[in-house]
Motif scaffolding. Sequence first.
Motif, mmCIF file in Angstrom:
data_model
loop_
_atom_site.group_PDB
_atom_site.id
_atom_site.type_symbol
_atom_site.label_atom_id
_atom_site.label_comp_id
_atom_site.label_asym_id
_atom_site.label_seq_id
_atom_site.Cartn_x
_atom_site.Cartn_y
_atom_site.Cartn_z
ATOM 1 N N VAL A 156 0.869 -1.181 0.000
ATOM 2 C CA VAL A 156 0.000 0.000 0.000
ATOM 3 C C VAL A 156 0.901 1.224 0.000
ATOM 4 O O VAL A 156 1.765 1.352 0.872
ATOM 5 N N ILE A 158 0.653 5.268 0.192
ATOM 6 C CA ILE A 158 -0.257 6.379 0.454
ATOM 7 C C ILE A 158 0.525 7.685 0.357
ATOM 8 O O ILE A 158 1.554 7.844 0.996
ATOM 9 N N LEU A 160 0.100 10.926 1.692
ATOM 10 C CA LEU A 160 -0.749 11.519 2.728
ATOM 11 C C LEU A 160 -0.678 13.039 2.657
ATOM 12 O O LEU A 160 0.384 13.641 2.849
ATOM 13 N N LEU A 181 0.334 -4.503 8.668
ATOM 14 C CA LEU A 181 1.240 -3.959 7.654
ATOM 15 C C LEU A 181 2.632 -3.792 8.247
ATOM 16 O O LEU A 181 2.805 -3.776 9.465
ATOM 17 N N THR A 183 5.858 -1.028 7.737
ATOM 18 C CA THR A 183 6.273 0.193 7.062
ATOM 19 C C THR A 183 7.544 -0.083 6.263
ATOM 20 O O THR A 183 8.533 -0.569 6.798
ATOM 21 N N VAL A 184 7.482 0.199 4.965
ATOM 22 C CA VAL A 184 8.644 -0.010 4.102
ATOM 23 C C VAL A 184 9.481 1.261 4.048
ATOM 24 O O VAL A 184 10.697 1.231 4.151
ATOM 25 N N ARG A 185 8.791 2.399 3.880
ATOM 26 C CA ARG A 185 9.542 3.647 3.839
ATOM 27 C C ARG A 185 8.619 4.832 4.074
ATOM 28 O O ARG A 185 7.418 4.762 3.815
ATOM 29 N N VAL A 186 9.200 5.896 4.586
ATOM 30 C CA VAL A 186 8.487 7.152 4.823
ATOM 31 C C VAL A 186 9.320 8.263 4.203
ATOM 32 O O VAL A 186 10.503 8.396 4.514
ATOM 33 N N GLU A 188 9.281 12.332 3.584
ATOM 34 C CA GLU A 188 8.657 13.637 3.763
ATOM 35 C C GLU A 188 9.027 14.504 2.567
ATOM 36 O O GLU A 188 10.178 14.560 2.143
ATOM 37 N N THR A 193 3.343 13.506 2.557
ATOM 38 C CA THR A 193 4.237 12.489 3.118
ATOM 39 C C THR A 193 3.961 11.182 2.383
ATOM 40 O O THR A 193 2.824 10.711 2.349
ATOM 41 N N LEU A 195 4.094 7.389 2.124
ATOM 42 C CA LEU A 195 4.171 6.245 3.038
ATOM 43 C C LEU A 195 4.017 4.962 2.234
ATOM 44 O O LEU A 195 3.104 4.844 1.407
ATOM 45 N N PHE A 197 3.819 0.717 2.629
ATOM 46 C CA PHE A 197 3.650 -0.399 3.549
ATOM 47 C C PHE A 197 3.602 -1.719 2.784
ATOM 48 O O PHE A 197 3.105 -1.767 1.656
#
Lengths: 204, 204
Positions: A156, A158, A160, A181, A183-186, A188, A193, A195, A197
């Motif tokens: 997924v 997103i 955001l 889920l 988290t694979v990467r975030v 900014e 943002t 995101l 997953f």
Amino acid sequence: VGSVVVDMSMSLDGFVARLNDDVEQLHDWMFTGDTQMGARSASVLPGRESFKLSGTNAEVLDDYFGTTGAFVMGRRWFDIGERPWGDNPPFHVPVFVVTHRARARLTKGETTFTFVTDGIESALRQAKSAAAHKNVLVGGANVAQQLIKAGLLDEVQIHLVPILFGGGRRLFEDLGVQIDLQTVRVIEAPGVTHLRFRVARRGS
Amino acid sequence: VGSVVVDMSMSLDGFVARLNDDVEQLHDWMFTGDTQMGARSASVLPGRESFKLSGTNAEVLDDYFGTTGAFVMGRRWFDIGERPWGDNPPFHVPVFVVTHRARARLTKGETTFTFVTDGIESALRQAKSAAAHKNVLVGGANVAQQLIKAGLLDEVQIHLVPILFGGGRRLFEDLGVQIDLQTVRVIEAPGVTHLRFRVARRGS
């Protein structure tokens, strides 16, 4: 082999469009660079290919299109996009539109739209075949929810957006099933943002 | 002067509790360190003060408690927490509980709970006075929504947990009003992404 990735821009309160299908402000990040004169630029942007974007959002978009071999989208998403995408839609790979209305295959620029009337799983099968080793990207809340519930989703993503729409079409209506889920990467970036997953396992 | 901050852990599909008020998995990040033997530790953790946490989540929690001068929470939130918080709840500052049931002031350890029966704005006024120059933190979907709609909110802090609950109590029900936000900071940490937004202005 590639992954099946739901990819949507979403408001903080969970909406991917207003009730009248207005998506104003939700995709502004695609046209928002880190600086006016940044060094990097995205090669493709939905509906505004002549626009050159710089910075983090450009890198995310480049990665998005570079790793995608086919798209699956709902008919509503296609209807919203058909006009703004113009004569050369940004996909440049096969797009499979899940619909109840049969329609002849449509070619615009380098993008071919195939209208699939025998269900989401058929559309996904055709998209996987067309994508070969690349990812299949899924757009649209309705098809996304169907794939999640069917356990056919790998990731997924997103985008955001810092806004509360206050109402509209939710990406995640009450699914009725818990999905864990990872988290694979975030990332900014200006106005958004990103995101990503991975679907870990299905809960009870 | 301090800010009024809604602060909630939320699943990716927007829930702050399951329908039966179960919040399992949603606050696990508070007990998840970067490493087993990290150098930093949080001084306070809800209900598990003897537990020492290391790393990014500890820093977020330290910041959370260090900048907060008072809490406002809904009665449901208080009811859920009263037992797990134990004899020395982690707040250590005045807490104002918005409720319809009058109840005598309650002191546990260094935390005082005042039950406010004349509405959210009264609770917020008392909390602001108690907090002096520090922030007032707001917990609970119901009170958060009331404050957002009333335009009394300065910031939103979401601890976004990588899980789809599939149903439950939403932090952001259909608010009926658009609110623009600005991203203040994004912190990726084990098992959670900490997102902080400033309320920019009220839309139409």
